[in-house]
Design a protein around this motif. Structure first.
Motif, short mmCIF file in Angstrom:
data_model
loop_
_atom_site.label_atom_id
_atom_site.label_comp_id
_atom_site.label_asym_id
_atom_site.label_seq_id
_atom_site.Cartn_x
_atom_site.Cartn_y
_atom_site.Cartn_z
N LEU A 22 0.82 -1.21 0.00
CA LEU A 22 0.00 0.00 0.00
C LEU A 22 0.86 1.26 0.00
O LEU A 22 0.51 2.26 -0.64
CB LEU A 22 -0.94 0.00 1.22
N TYR A 36 0.01 4.36 -2.58
CA TYR A 36 -0.81 5.48 -2.11
C TYR A 36 0.00 6.38 -1.19
O TYR A 36 1.02 5.98 -0.63
CB TYR A 36 -2.06 4.97 -1.38
N LYS A 37 -0.52 7.59 -1.02
CA LYS A 37 0.10 8.55 -0.12
C LYS A 37 -0.98 9.33 0.63
O LYS A 37 -2.16 9.31 0.25
CB LYS A 37 0.99 9.52 -0.91
N GLU A 85 -3.81 10.98 2.89
CA GLU A 85 -5.06 10.52 3.50
C GLU A 85 -5.53 9.20 2.92
O GLU A 85 -6.08 8.36 3.63
CB GLU A 85 -6.14 11.59 3.35
N GLU A 86 -5.33 9.03 1.61
CA GLU A 86 -5.75 7.77 0.98
C GLU A 86 -4.95 6.60 1.53
O GLU A 86 -5.50 5.51 1.77
CB GLU A 86 -5.58 7.85 -0.53
N LEU A 87 -3.66 6.79 1.76
CA LEU A 87 -2.84 5.74 2.35
C LEU A 87 -3.31 5.43 3.76
O LEU A 87 -3.45 4.24 4.12
CB LEU A 87 -1.37 6.18 2.39
N ASP A 88 -3.58 6.46 4.56
CA ASP A 88 -4.06 6.24 5.94
C ASP A 88 -5.36 5.45 5.94
O ASP A 88 -5.54 4.53 6.76
CB ASP A 88 -4.26 7.58 6.65
N ARG A 89 -6.26 5.81 5.02
CA ARG A 89 -7.56 5.12 4.97
C ARG A 89 -7.38 3.64 4.61
O ARG A 89 -7.99 2.76 5.22
CB ARG A 89 -8.45 5.79 3.93
N ARG A 90 -6.53 3.38 3.64
CA ARG A 90 -6.33 2.00 3.20
C ARG A 90 -5.57 1.18 4.24
O ARG A 90 -5.82 -0.03 4.39
CB ARG A 90 -5.62 1.96 1.85
#
Length: 324
Positions: free
Chosen positions: A70, A74-75, A77-82
């Motif tokens: 991941l 991704y980076k 907020e999207e990374l945090d969500r995933r």
């Protein structure tokens, strides 16, 4: 009542990768090693499942590969969500694994030391590097075998598929067993030699379609005006099977009766007007030919349903506490 002779492992039957002993193939993923930094993190309980504990170190180990993947994709907020979603999925799978292993113990399901040794040797033949005396790897192999065995007993072992169910599935899903339709087609094709001539080509096609509606001969118009390779034959394409046509043309002719003509169909080749000269009556693969296939499909669906029921029952009867 019958059961399929060969049963493929279900993707969701256990929350680990399967060991396909019935096929003589073992699939194995050794636990990933934690990086030094993660190893220094103080361990703590992240979940309680009846009498068993799930520790933070276990969760981190299971998450490591997903987290690395991941972070490459991704980076922000999207990374945090995933990452949070991956963590939730991982803890759910770990809880289900604990429940299944507990069910194996409660039901007296066992795996002999000899079976574990054989499984380890099979893995080594497939290239897995398992050191002699690696107790963690041996324990993991044993758990894999236990999970397979308890699912076989509590899920697959209670599923039966009767002839009535097979026949009903055949009747309700006949489209699935249809032979490709066959058409005899003719076409008028108008091509544009370059982008500047696209509107001109469309205009020519529209004029020809109007002429057909006025009763002009399709064969004659194809012979005189079509840019297709079969123009000299009155545009006849001959026998064409479903799936061999360009998607836009196939969609246009699908509902036409014999003698019916499409409107203008635009494709990458140009502008088509297609006539259905003949079409075969729709036919289906005989029941006896697809019986085994249907049996496997029904068995798989019933097994999926039974697994979900079994898993829900284990959760409902369990004490589960997540400590985040």
């Amino acid at each position: 009542m019958t059961q399929p002779r060969t049963i493929s492992p279900l993707h969701r039957l256990v929350s680990v990768r399967h060991l396909g002993l019935a096929l003589g193939v073992l699939v194995w993923a050794l636990p990933a090693s934690l990086p030094a930094q993660a190893a220094k993190v103080e361990d703590r309980i992240v979940a309680v499942v009846n009498r068993d504990l799930i520790m933070l170190s276990e969760l981190k180990r299971d998450l490591l590969a997903d987290q690395e993947r991941l972070r490459k994709l991704y980076k922000g907020e999207e990374l945090d969500r995933r990452l949070k979603a991956a963590e939730a999925t991982a803890i759910t799978k770990m809880i289900e694994r604990k429940l299944q292993l507990q069910a194996a113990t409660n039901k007296g399901v066992e795996v002999s030391d000899q079976e574990v040794v054989q499984a380890v040797e099979e893995l080594k033949k497939q290239g897995e590097k398992i050191e002699r005396g690696d107790q963690a790897a041996t324990r993991s192999v044993k758990e894999q075998l236990l999970l397979m065995r308890v699912v076989d007993r509590e899920v697959r072992g209670v599923i039966m598929v009767g002839d009535t169910e097979i026949k009903r599935y055949y009747q309700e899903h006949q489209d699935r067993f249809a032979y490709p339709e066959e058409y005899q087609l003719s076409q008028i094709l108008i091509k544009a030699r370059n982008e500047d001539e696209v509107s001109i080509a469309r205009g020519r096609a529209e004029a020809l379609l109007a002429a057909l509606k006025q009763g002009e001969s399709f064969d004659e118009l194809a012979l005189r005006f079509s840019d297709g390779a079969n123009a000299s034959k009155g545009g006849r394409l001959g026998l064409v099977r479903q799936g061999e046509l360009l998607p836009a043309i196939e969609q246009a002719v699908a509902g036409l009766p014999v003698g019916g003509t499409t409107g203008i169909v635009e494709t990458s080749e140009g502008f088509h007007i297609v006539r259905v000269d003949d079409k075969s009556q729709r036919q289906f693969r005989p029941f006896d030919q697809v019986k085994q296939e249907i049996q496997s499909l029904v068995f798989q669906q019933k097994t999926e349903d039974q697994y979900q029921t079994w898993m829900a029952d284990l959760k409902n009867k369990a004490f589960i506490e997540i400590k985040f």
